[in-house]
Design an enzyme around this catalytic site. Structure first.
Site, PDB file in Angstrom:
ATOM      1  N   ASP A 145       0.835  -1.205   0.000  1.00 42.31           N
ATOM      2  CA  ASP A 145       0.000   0.000   0.000  1.00 42.31           C
ATOM      3  C   ASP A 145       0.873   1.261   0.000  1.00 42.31           C
ATOM      4  O   ASP A 145       2.105   1.173   0.072  1.00 42.31           O
ATOM      5  CB  ASP A 145      -0.915  -0.062   1.245  1.00 42.31           C
ATOM      6  CG  ASP A 145      -2.308   0.440   0.951  1.00 42.31           C
ATOM      7  OD1 ASP A 145      -2.455   1.293   0.065  1.00 42.31           O
ATOM      8  OD2 ASP A 145      -3.245  -0.021   1.624  1.00 42.31           O
ATOM      9  N   ASP A 203     -10.659   2.895  -3.003  1.00 42.50           N
ATOM     10  CA  ASP A 203     -11.276   1.669  -2.469  1.00 42.50           C
ATOM     11  C   ASP A 203     -12.735   1.515  -2.924  1.00 42.50           C
ATOM     12  O   ASP A 203     -13.531   2.448  -2.804  1.00 42.50           O
ATOM     13  CB  ASP A 203     -11.253   1.690  -0.938  1.00 42.50           C
ATOM     14  CG  ASP A 203      -9.832   1.633  -0.406  1.00 42.50           C
ATOM     15  OD1 ASP A 203      -8.883   1.653  -1.206  1.00 42.50           O
ATOM     16  OD2 ASP A 203      -9.688   1.583   0.826  1.00 42.50           O
TER      17      ASP A 203
HETATM   18  C1  GLA Z   1      -6.069   1.131   1.756  1.00 38.99           C
HETATM   19  C2  GLA Z   1      -6.252   0.120   0.647  1.00 38.99           C
HETATM   20  C3  GLA Z   1      -7.323  -0.876   1.041  1.00 38.99           C
HETATM   21  C4  GLA Z   1      -6.926  -1.566   2.339  1.00 38.99           C
HETATM   22  C5  GLA Z   1      -6.652  -0.541   3.432  1.00 38.99           C
HETATM   23  C6  GLA Z   1      -6.033  -1.166   4.664  1.00 38.99           C
HETATM   24  O1  GLA Z   1      -7.203   1.911   1.918  1.00 38.99           O
HETATM   25  O2  GLA Z   1      -6.590   0.750  -0.568  1.00 38.99           O
HETATM   26  O3  GLA Z   1      -7.549  -1.817   0.013  1.00 38.99           O
HETATM   27  O4  GLA Z   1      -5.777  -2.356   2.104  1.00 38.99           O
HETATM   28  O5  GLA Z   1      -5.766   0.480   2.984  1.00 38.99           O
HETATM   29  O6  GLA Z   1      -5.760  -0.237   5.660  1.00 38.99           O
END
Ligand code: GLA
Length: 399
Positions: A145, A203
């Site tokens: 990430d 997301d």
């Molecule tokens: C980000 C990512 C998500 C998830 C969260 C975890 O938002 O895009 O897919 O992995 O972090 O904290």
């Protein structure tokens, strides 16, 4: 050939072969985030693995169980990253062994900064040590990430490359999933940085699309409109990742329920599956697979639909028609067939006439409906009713 040129050609082609071996077709599996957030533990994850096996998911190709954010318990006195002992009392290696016995591979999560998105220990400056630790546990996939990292593209490229190199150095085949939400156009550089897949959007939330006036939270349609335009960049070993499948979540729980994630109906969830398969998306289930209803199972386990996603040619569909109401996507398949998806984005059911010539297909085809599992017509057109938010998915064979 000059020696340096030979070495360069060898290096470039070995990177290519490596990426192809790691993800020749889009990875498929289950990931913990959208349902559990960081409230994960080894007992629940083992139950998920059992359910993946018993429900037929593993047989259908869902071969990864991916632990998302929240597993970390800091570093030990030698700076090795460790799991939270309360959540994973037996350690990650024991979980990996449990999964491997079932033919399931293990995915794990970290971030290119000191801390992850949810505030846990991450891997910046510990890339080699963490990659070696992951390899020693038997990890097969890393989602990396980008929270708490500088916004410029150069730093992102360097930080992703550092982890990609560390993974290769670890000596274990570990799929590398780049997650910077499309902010720096990763489709242009992520494969070079060593990634086999890269998120293209923020997301996904458990919703069809943003409600009028809603400014944040990606629904399926916001994601489709970004990801469907990126077909040129995908291929074996390099996939656009429009984030997880929300099929079966029904607005119940987890981060996908935030930012307007009120849930979808089953027609919309089937469209999620159809469209993600057409776009060669990694198929990452996020609902509670211990308690799937029959419709959720039917959507996730449709072998003819999965075959479109896993087709060895690895060509992402091109969106040939993109009106406000109708979208038509066309995907060439390895055996010469085509997959065609017709989506009704409107709020009412309507009749659609699909003329194959309009989407660049000349001649006559046998048209098989992949949700009805039957040939519905033969010729150079199809006409039929499509419900609101439904995607009809066909496989066309030249006759
Ligand atoms: C980000 C990512 C998500 C998830 C969260 C975890 O938002 O895009 O897919 O992995 O972090 O904290």
């Amino acid at each position: 050939m000059k020696k340096w040129l030979f070495s360069l050609v060898f290096f470039v082609s070995s990177c290519y072969v490596h990426a192809q071996q790691l993800a020749p077709v889009p990875p498929m599996g289950w990931m913990s985030w959208n349902y559990f957030a960081d409230k994960i533990n080894e007992k629940d994850l083992r139950e998920m693995a059992d359910a993946m096996e018993q429900s037929g998911m593993v047989k259908a190709g869902y071969r990864f169980l991916m632990i998302d954010d929240g597993w970390q318990g800091g570093r030990d006195n030698r700076n090795a990253i460790i799991p939270d002992p309360a959540k994973f009392p037996s350690g990650i290696k024991a979980l990996a062994d449990y999964l491997h016995q079932k033919g399931i591979k293990l995915g794990i999560y970290s971030d290119a900064a000191p801390l992850t998105c949810a505030g846990y220990t991450a891997s910046l400056h510990f890339e080699e040590q963490d990659a070696a630790t992951f390899a020693s546990w038997g990890v097969d996939y890393l989602k990396y990430d980008y929270c708490n990292a500088p916004t410029d593209s150069n730093t992102a490229k360097l930080r992703y490359k550092a982890m990609a190199n560390a993974l290769r150095k670890s000596g274990r085949y570990i799929v590398f999933s780049i997650c910077e939400w499309g902010d720096r156009k990763p489709w242009l550089w992520a494969a070079n940085a060593g990634g086999q897949l890269w998120r293209t959007t923020g997301d996904v939330r458990d919703k069809w699309q943003r409600a009028p006036g809603e400014k944040s939270g990606e629904g399926l349609m916001e994601i489709l409109d970004v990801n469907a335009e990126l077909s040129d960049y995908a291929g074996p070993g390099r996939w656009n990742d429009p984030d997880m499948l929300i099929v079966g979540l029904y607005g119940k729980k987890g981060p996908s329920g935030d930012l307007g994630g009120i849930g979808c109906n089953d027609i919309e969830y089937a469209s999620n599956m159809s469209l993600w398969c057409m776009m060669n998306a990694p198929l990452v289930v996020t609902c509670d697979v211990r308690h799937m209803n029959d419709i959720t199972k039917r959507i996730l386990l449709n072998e003819e639909v999965i075959a479109v996603n896993q087709d060895p040619l690895g060509k992402q569909a091109i969106r040939k028609i993109k009106g406000d109401q109708w979208n038509v996507l066309v995907k060439p398949l390895a055996n010469g067939d085509y997959a065609v998806a017709v989506l009704n984005r409107g709020t009412e059911a309507a009749i659609y006439s699909l003329l194959l010539q309009e989407i660049g297909l000349s001649g006559k085809y046998e048209i098989r409906d992949l949700w009805q599992h039957q040939v519905v017509t033969s010729g150079n057109k199809w006409k039929g009713k499509i419900l609101s938010h439904e995607t009809r998915l066909f496989r066309l064979k030249k006759v």
